[in-house]
Design an enzyme around this catalytic site. Sequence first.
Site, PDB file in Angstrom:
ATOM      1  N   LYS A  88      37.943  31.211  46.302  1.00  0.00           N
ATOM      2  CA  LYS A  88      36.549  31.538  46.628  1.00  0.00           C
ATOM      3  C   LYS A  88      35.593  30.373  46.373  1.00  0.00           C
ATOM      4  O   LYS A  88      34.632  30.175  47.132  1.00  0.00           O
ATOM      5  CB  LYS A  88      36.113  32.790  45.866  1.00  0.00           C
ATOM      6  N   ALA A 151      32.932  39.472  32.857  1.00  0.00           N
ATOM      7  CA  ALA A 151      31.741  39.039  33.595  1.00  0.00           C
ATOM      8  C   ALA A 151      31.827  37.604  34.092  1.00  0.00           C
ATOM      9  O   ALA A 151      31.161  37.250  35.072  1.00  0.00           O
ATOM     10  CB  ALA A 151      30.504  39.196  32.705  1.00  0.00           C
TER      11      ALA A 151
END
Length: 310
Positions: A88, A151
């Site tokens: 990504k 996170a």
Amino acid sequence: MKPYYTLADLLDEENPFDADEPVAAGLAVIGYPIAHSKSPAMQQAALDAAGIKARYIRIQASPEEFADVVRLIRDKGFIGANVTVPHKQAACALCDETDALSRATGSVNTLVFQKDGSITGFNTDGPGFSRAIREEFSVDLRDLKIVLLGACGGAGLALAYTCAMQRCERLTLAGRSEEKLQALKNRLDSFFIDENRLEGAYDRLTAHLNNTPRFNAAVEDADLIVNATALGLKPTDPSPVPSSLFSAHHLVYDLQTHNDAFQMEARFQGARTANGLSMLIHQGALSFERWFGVKPDVAAMRQALERKDA
């Protein structure tokens, strides 16, 4: 059709990878590994429902091969591609233009090949997550106190920015690296700065290491607990949250698309749970909109995934 194609397949001029297929490939998901990806089932269903004559395929590419694969499929006339781990960030670097979430996270999961040869990148993980929470629990992110596990990871980063951009009531970032957590908190502070500067205002953005007293307190007080860690990929993986911290008031969302210890232990304590299939569907639907400018048949996409899992 092969379960997935490789760079060698794309380069083979003597045996073109598309030669024996009645419909040409026009879209792909690229990852390493990639055989497990569920995207082809739902995206092919969306293409078929829309009457678009194209195949959606898997392509396995190592990090060293990724840029070559993207350029090859662009030059072969593909419409675009989805990108999954570990590519990504590399995808973001290849783009000529990106959306706001991609720029913030440095991460792209949807590529659109423009007619002039340029590449536009989007991150649909965050908006897909937001839609999934609304669908599963009939509530918006802005109204929730959220604990986000993992996170600082790939998908977790997109979710963290999405929660912050939507000004959720409170966001607790959780992970294993204090340095990474603090760096991410510093990047997100501006989304909460006005409230935090008010005298006596409650700190709406916090960051805690897993399984510490402050982490435990944040989990117990949360409305929504989100697992964006890799725990749950293997059947023997434990839950990232101790069972004793779950309560009946909790909403629990797991990015894993199958049942795992995190979901089972939360349900045992009476919490409402949902797995990542809804996020997978909605981020895929948003990718489809970027490619074709129209909304796909989400029901057809969901039915295809349910048949695949049956």
